[in-house]
Motif scaffolding. Structure first.
Motif, mmCIF file in Angstrom:
data_model
loop_
_atom_site.group_PDB
_atom_site.id
_atom_site.type_symbol
_atom_site.label_atom_id
_atom_site.label_comp_id
_atom_site.label_asym_id
_atom_site.label_seq_id
_atom_site.Cartn_x
_atom_site.Cartn_y
_atom_site.Cartn_z
ATOM 1 N N GLN A 23 0.714 -1.344 -0.055
ATOM 2 C CA GLN A 23 -0.056 0.180 -0.078
ATOM 3 C C GLN A 23 0.793 1.109 -0.108
ATOM 4 N N THR A 24 2.199 1.220 0.744
ATOM 5 C CA THR A 24 2.840 2.430 0.644
ATOM 6 C C THR A 24 3.324 2.594 -0.615
ATOM 7 N N ARG A 25 3.896 1.466 -1.414
ATOM 8 C CA ARG A 25 4.517 1.786 -2.688
ATOM 9 C C ARG A 25 3.392 2.393 -3.715
ATOM 10 N N ALA A 26 1.918 1.823 -3.355
ATOM 11 C CA ALA A 26 0.818 2.117 -4.477
ATOM 12 C C ALA A 26 0.869 3.937 -4.130
ATOM 13 N N PHE A 27 0.907 4.112 -2.786
ATOM 14 C CA PHE A 27 0.741 5.736 -2.359
ATOM 15 C C PHE A 27 1.910 6.581 -3.071
ATOM 16 N N LEU A 28 3.204 6.016 -3.097
ATOM 17 C CA LEU A 28 4.464 6.779 -3.547
ATOM 18 C C LEU A 28 4.678 6.811 -5.084
ATOM 19 N N LYS A 29 3.623 6.008 -5.744
ATOM 20 C CA LYS A 29 3.737 6.068 -7.082
ATOM 21 C C LYS A 29 3.145 7.216 -7.645
ATOM 22 N N THR A 30 2.266 7.934 -6.789
ATOM 23 C CA THR A 30 1.245 9.146 -7.270
ATOM 24 C C THR A 30 1.552 10.149 -6.253
ATOM 25 N N SER A 31 2.329 10.062 -5.121
ATOM 26 C CA SER A 31 2.496 11.063 -4.237
ATOM 27 C C SER A 31 3.820 11.028 -3.632
ATOM 28 N N SER A 32 4.087 12.170 -2.702
ATOM 29 C CA SER A 32 5.347 12.053 -2.073
ATOM 30 C C SER A 32 5.146 12.740 -0.741
ATOM 31 N N PHE A 33 5.764 12.385 0.253
ATOM 32 C CA PHE A 33 5.836 12.784 1.576
ATOM 33 C C PHE A 33 6.410 14.282 1.554
ATOM 34 N N PRO A 34 5.514 15.523 2.025
ATOM 35 C CA PRO A 34 5.860 16.830 2.079
ATOM 36 C C PRO A 34 7.039 17.206 2.938
ATOM 37 N N SER B 83 12.908 3.389 8.082
ATOM 38 C CA SER B 83 12.089 2.819 7.082
ATOM 39 C C SER B 83 12.666 2.156 5.894
ATOM 40 N N GLN B 84 11.684 1.624 5.131
ATOM 41 C CA GLN B 84 12.679 0.842 3.963
ATOM 42 C C GLN B 84 13.209 1.837 3.010
ATOM 43 N N ARG B 85 14.289 1.091 2.154
ATOM 44 C CA ARG B 85 14.953 2.082 1.304
ATOM 45 C C ARG B 85 13.899 2.693 0.245
ATOM 46 N N PHE B 86 13.092 1.896 -0.260
ATOM 47 C CA PHE B 86 12.070 2.498 -1.241
ATOM 48 C C PHE B 86 11.398 3.632 -0.699
ATOM 49 N N CYS B 87 11.140 3.812 0.613
ATOM 50 C CA CYS B 87 10.465 5.097 0.940
ATOM 51 C C CYS B 87 11.491 6.353 0.726
ATOM 52 N N ILE B 88 12.629 5.952 1.478
ATOM 53 C CA ILE B 88 13.696 6.844 1.368
ATOM 54 C C ILE B 88 14.279 7.320 0.024
ATOM 55 N N GLY C 8 16.312 1.073 7.503
ATOM 56 C CA GLY C 8 15.925 -0.322 7.964
ATOM 57 C C GLY C 8 16.319 -1.566 7.312
ATOM 58 N N ASP C 9 16.410 -1.498 6.033
ATOM 59 C CA ASP C 9 16.821 -2.733 5.169
ATOM 60 C C ASP C 9 18.199 -2.884 5.556
ATOM 61 N N ASP C 10 19.215 -2.003 5.802
ATOM 62 C CA ASP C 10 20.496 -2.140 6.103
ATOM 63 C C ASP C 10 21.026 -2.632 7.567
ATOM 64 N N VAL C 11 20.004 -3.078 8.399
ATOM 65 C CA VAL C 11 20.384 -3.554 9.464
ATOM 66 C C VAL C 11 19.510 -4.626 10.150
ATOM 67 N N LEU C 12 20.155 -5.507 11.205
ATOM 68 C CA LEU C 12 19.388 -6.386 11.744
ATOM 69 C C LEU C 12 18.315 -6.099 12.597
ATOM 70 N N LEU C 13 18.717 -5.168 13.448
ATOM 71 C CA LEU C 13 17.939 -4.357 14.562
ATOM 72 C C LEU C 13 17.696 -3.098 14.285
ATOM 73 N N ASN C 14 16.439 -2.735 14.232
ATOM 74 C CA ASN C 14 16.158 -1.361 13.900
ATOM 75 C C ASN C 14 15.899 -0.504 15.014
ATOM 76 N N LYS C 15 15.610 0.616 14.894
ATOM 77 C CA LYS C 15 15.328 1.742 16.126
ATOM 78 C C LYS C 15 14.262 0.862 16.813
ATOM 79 N N PRO C 16 14.491 1.044 18.216
ATOM 80 C CA PRO C 16 15.138 1.955 18.886
ATOM 81 C C PRO C 16 16.633 1.255 19.400
ATOM 82 N N HIS C 17 16.934 0.236 18.894
ATOM 83 C CA HIS C 17 18.399 -0.423 18.811
ATOM 84 C C HIS C 17 19.297 0.471 18.255
ATOM 85 N N PRO C 18 20.532 0.904 18.448
ATOM 86 C CA PRO C 18 21.398 1.686 17.836
ATOM 87 C C PRO C 18 22.120 1.513 16.575
ATOM 88 N N ASP C 19 21.849 0.111 16.140
ATOM 89 C CA ASP C 19 22.477 -0.424 14.895
ATOM 90 C C ASP C 19 22.719 0.320 13.791
#
Length: 219
Positions: free
Chosen positions: A77-88, A112-117, A136-147
């Motif tokens: 659903q996020t990919r579908a949103f980003l095809k026509t919109s962007s975060f302001p 977030s996932q790299r496609f969002c960024i 978030g795709d680049d680490v095993l443990l996401n925030k709040p972990h410091p990775d």
């Protein structure tokens, strides 16, 4: 302190994406008769990675699919949103990025996932600002972990005490603090109830964050 790099969060810090993410979650959850209130989202899921959010939603509500399947629905659903919109952009975001990038290396550190960024960097033409981007795709443990912050520090070749992080959620501020980074916490309408006790300073907006950051750089 001698500052050699600045690390920026993405959602809610540079772009006003949280309202969109909540709306996307509502679309995903609607077929299961589930709705998340603004307060519930802000208190429990703001700044929380998609996977952890899905796990918690499946625990709290009778959703008849696995958390992994729920994650996939949200990503689709996020990919579908980003095809026509962007975060302001958050007001002042581009000016702050330009000022900081002209003075020292900066990195984007997002859960977030790299496609969002990539969608944000493409739509706002921000690629040139950042020396490195960690998602978030680049680490095993996401925030709040410091990775993710530790990875960004490694890529930048700096120590935690040589960097500043800008975050807008308790989860993100704790991740940066756990990596030994002085953190500017922006308390906005979404993070009104978040605990920013581990941040170096709490401000109300990016303009105030910019003033504090420039004061550190010019000290």
């Amino acid at each position: 302190m001698t500052i050699k790099a600045i690390l920026f969060d993405h959602d809610g810090t540079l772009v006003d994406s949280e309202s969109s993410h909540l709306a996307i979650w509502q679309i995903v959850l609607s077929p299961f008769g589930v709705s998340v209130s603004d307060k519930e989202y802000a208190d429990l899921f703001l700044g929380v990675p998609t996977e952890k959010t899905a796990d918690e939603l499946c625990k709290r509500y009778p959703i008849p699919i696995t958390s992994e399947q729920l994650v996939q629905l949200k990503l689709d659903q996020t990919r579908a949103f980003l095809k026509t919109s962007s975060f302001p952009q958050i007001p002042g975001a581009e000016a702050l990025l330009a000022e900081c990038a002209s003075r020292l290396p900066i990195a984007l550190v997002s859960g977030s996932q790299r496609f969002c960024i990539d969608a944000t960097l493409d739509s706002h033409q921000w690629h040139s600002f950042f020396s490195h981007v960690v998602t978030g795709d680049d680490v095993l443990l996401n925030k709040p972990h410091p990775d993710s912050y530790l990875k960004a520090l490694e890529l930048l070749g700096v120590k935690g005490h040589e960097a500043i992080a800008i975050e807008d959620t308790e989860s993100g501020a704790n991740a940066a603090a756990s990596a030994g980074i002085a953190t500017v916490a922006i308390r906005n309408q979404h993070s009104a109830t978040h605990d920013f006790s581990r941040a170096a300073i709490e401000v109300e907006n990016l303009a105030d964050a910019k003033a504090w950051i420039l004061a550190q750089l010019d000290a």
